[in-house]
Enzyme design. Sequence first.
Site, short mmCIF file in Angstrom:
data_model
loop_
_atom_site.label_atom_id
_atom_site.label_comp_id
_atom_site.label_asym_id
_atom_site.label_seq_id
_atom_site.Cartn_x
_atom_site.Cartn_y
_atom_site.Cartn_z
N GLU A 404 81.64 31.19 -7.88
CA GLU A 404 82.28 32.31 -7.16
C GLU A 404 81.62 32.53 -5.80
O GLU A 404 81.48 33.66 -5.34
CB GLU A 404 82.25 33.62 -7.99
CG GLU A 404 82.93 33.55 -9.34
CD GLU A 404 84.45 33.50 -9.29
OE1 GLU A 404 85.02 33.59 -8.19
OE2 GLU A 404 85.05 33.34 -10.37
C1 LIG Z 1 79.56 25.09 -14.35
C2 LIG Z 1 80.37 25.14 -13.09
C3 LIG Z 1 81.69 25.55 -13.15
C4 LIG Z 1 82.46 25.56 -11.98
N1 LIG Z 1 83.80 25.87 -12.07
C5 LIG Z 1 84.60 25.66 -10.97
C6 LIG Z 1 86.02 25.76 -11.08
O1 LIG Z 1 86.57 26.07 -12.13
N2 LIG Z 1 86.76 25.48 -9.99
C7 LIG Z 1 86.19 25.13 -8.80
O2 LIG Z 1 86.92 24.90 -7.84
N3 LIG Z 1 84.84 25.05 -8.66
C8 LIG Z 1 84.03 25.28 -9.72
N4 LIG Z 1 82.67 25.17 -9.61
C9 LIG Z 1 82.10 24.78 -8.33
C10 LIG Z 1 81.27 25.89 -7.69
O3 LIG Z 1 82.11 26.88 -7.18
C11 LIG Z 1 80.41 25.22 -6.60
O4 LIG Z 1 79.41 24.49 -7.28
C12 LIG Z 1 79.79 26.21 -5.65
O5 LIG Z 1 80.78 26.77 -4.84
C13 LIG Z 1 78.73 25.55 -4.76
O6 LIG Z 1 79.17 24.38 -4.19
P1 LIG Z 1 78.27 23.04 -4.28
O7 LIG Z 1 77.91 22.87 -5.71
O8 LIG Z 1 78.98 21.95 -3.62
O9 LIG Z 1 76.95 23.41 -3.49
P2 LIG Z 1 76.73 23.31 -1.91
O10 LIG Z 1 77.84 23.98 -1.21
O11 LIG Z 1 76.41 21.91 -1.56
O12 LIG Z 1 75.43 24.20 -1.75
C14 LIG Z 1 74.10 23.72 -2.02
C15 LIG Z 1 73.12 24.79 -1.55
O13 LIG Z 1 73.25 24.97 -0.13
C16 LIG Z 1 73.57 26.30 0.17
N5 LIG Z 1 74.49 26.35 1.29
C17 LIG Z 1 75.68 25.72 1.42
N6 LIG Z 1 76.25 26.02 2.58
C18 LIG Z 1 75.42 26.84 3.23
C19 LIG Z 1 75.44 27.51 4.48
N7 LIG Z 1 76.47 27.44 5.31
N8 LIG Z 1 74.38 28.28 4.81
C20 LIG Z 1 73.34 28.42 3.97
N9 LIG Z 1 73.26 27.83 2.77
C21 LIG Z 1 74.29 27.05 2.40
C22 LIG Z 1 74.18 26.88 -1.11
O14 LIG Z 1 74.05 28.29 -1.17
C23 LIG Z 1 73.37 26.16 -2.16
O15 LIG Z 1 72.17 26.83 -2.38
C24 LIG Z 1 81.87 25.20 -10.75
C25 LIG Z 1 80.53 24.82 -10.71
C26 LIG Z 1 79.79 24.76 -11.85
C27 LIG Z 1 78.37 24.28 -11.77
#
Ligand SMILES: Cc1cc2nc3c(=O)[nH]c(=O)nc-3n(C[C@H](O)[C@H](O)[C@H](O)COP(=O)(O)OP(=O)(O)OC[C@H]3O[C@@H](n4cnc5c(N)ncnc54)[C@H](O)[C@@H]3O)c2cc1C
Length: 594
Positions: A404
């Site tokens: 979220e």
């Molecule tokens: C169990 C699980 C269920 C999920 N369910 C769904 C689902 O049903 N549908 C769906 O679409 N997605 C789903 N997700 C995805 C989830 O929403 C994403 O994992 C989340 O939005 C973070 O994206 P990422 O994992 O690519 O991390 P990244 O975006 O790569 O982030 C990695 C780190 O960098 C930080 N970061 C990234 N950008 C910035 C910035 N601009 N400035 C500062 N810090 C930053 C983040 O805060 C984080 O700490 C799920 C994930 C999990 C693990």
Amino acid sequence: METISKAIKGGEFLVKETKSEDVFIPEEFNEEQMMMANMAHDFLAAEVFPNLDRIDNHEAGLMESILNKAGELGLLGTSVPEEYGGFGKDLLTNMLMTEYLGAGHSVSVALSAHTGIGTLPILYFGTDAQKNKYLPKLASGEWKGSYCLTEPGSGSDALAAKTKAVLSDDKKHYILNGQKMWITNAGFADVFTVFAQVDGDKFTGFIVEKGYEGLSLGDEEHKMGIKGSSTRQVFFSDCKVPVENVLGEIGKGHHIAFNILNIGRLKLAAAVLGGSKIISTDSIKYANTREQFGRPIAKFGAIRHKLAEQAIRIYTCESAVYRVSNLIDQQEKGLLSEGKDFAASHLGAAEEYAVECAILKVFGSEVLDYVVDEGVQIYGGYGYSADYPMERAYRDSRINRIFEGTNEINRMLCVDMLLKRAMKGQIDLMSPAQKVQSELMSIPDMGEEDNTLFIAEKKIILNMKKAILMVAGSAVQKYMMELAKEQEIIMNIADMMIQMYAAESVLLRTEKLVGIKGEAACIGQLDMMRVFINEANDVISIAAKDAINSMAEGDEQRMLLTGIKRFTKVPPFNSKEARRRIAKELCEAGKYCF
Ligand SMILES: Cc1cc2nc3c(=O)[nH]c(=O)nc-3n(C[C@H](O)[C@H](O)[C@H](O)COP(=O)(O)OP(=O)(O)OC[C@H]3O[C@@H](n4cnc5c(N)ncnc54)[C@H](O)[C@@H]3O)c2cc1C
């Protein structure tokens, strides 16, 4: 600062004072709402709690059958209007249900994904034909929903998704190619809301059914927690989606994605409350019975501190969740009465309070993490054992700070959205910030302190707001359009806003409650309010100093630091004795009792 007697606009909490009679407090839920909440609890007690290991082991068909039972009981259709087979309950009732269902570990995640991101995009953005086709089946649980936004290369930067959609030559289908990652409920979902770039650059939503040619699934992910929830990759290889399944307008997919997230954040905060209360009760029960050195560990001050602190944060979080839920609920009703349709009023209301939703998401997920972490500690070695409840709770909690919108993204959004509202003229931050500036130049008011109940606390909250306006105002003045590059300072400001909002919420709830029940009946609540406000004040002081020392030098730095000292000065308060009283009440009740 102006005191108002009607709902304040989104973000205005920073510059206006709310009256306690204008907030909704959970003690005001009526009998019917509590009956529904108890039904949700009974469902978890019967179907989920006895089966947690089987669920986490992905026993074939079990999660689907539990969701089917939830559907039979009507638990999946509470926010869907009656014309589509649901119960059309208002937002406050839905949040209460979300809270109670939030204690169900992996099932809560599956259920919440189904009723939230799996159903709401169609409810709010679907055509009549789409709503008639999908909503009754989703509301009953006959079909399960999921939401495909994230990709391997795009998480926080969701709009950078690469999945492509191209119109077929006969113009009857969009052909989807790409890959989605981390999709909750993917293993058994019948309906997928999928985001793809039409012609490579027009971000658009689609409703994709399980049976469509070209859709396939990856294996179940091996996760740290919520092991029983299905999380898979979803692949689209020349997947043919009928043109009538475009959701919303071509190129307007971001409207769907962002608006659904606002509601998702509010729901997440309500859900973590339910989880937190169960963990608090488990912690109290364990501390009452586990004996060391010849006495229950609940008798030790170090353990009492933890039990009290769990309750303080839960009570505060609950105060904020229902304060915001009511604001959105009232706004929805207001927009409906102005003639806006169902979708526009619901989406408009959530968007109005998007800052508050982001605040709640961060605060709530961090409260649950605190509560489970101390839960493990209270259980000692048994907290680390998979045979006891804390181990699962600890692992399951962690995801809430990631999905979220990560807590970093949400912290940035709190500040960014507030400043944008100010720039659009939706809220006046400038004049109150200027007033604080001139107050800084003036001689401090050395008048007698008024320690009357609530007057003293209101002054602390007012000063917290001044501290935020001072630090945020200085940051905006110094960095202007470059502020986005100073994320550390934005995090500081966000922390100040989050703590202030929570502190004001717990104050307003307690003031209203004391007005209803009298002071003598609310000793625990008054203690919790005071401890939280004092703690929040310290967090605000630290964050403010960090920000000031990062951005100012010389006279300006000295002036700002003096300002923070003035705005975070509070009368001495004995938190230890207050926590002891709170813990005593909890231990005597043998459960979370506020
Ligand atoms: C169990 C699980 C269920 C999920 N369910 C769904 C689902 O049903 N549908 C769906 O679409 N997605 C789903 N997700 C995805 C989830 O929403 C994403 O994992 C989340 O939005 C973070 O994206 P990422 O994992 O690519 O991390 P990244 O975006 O790569 O982030 C990695 C780190 O960098 C930080 N970061 C990234 N950008 C910035 C910035 N601009 N400035 C500062 N810090 C930053 C983040 O805060 C984080 O700490 C799920 C994930 C999990 C693990």
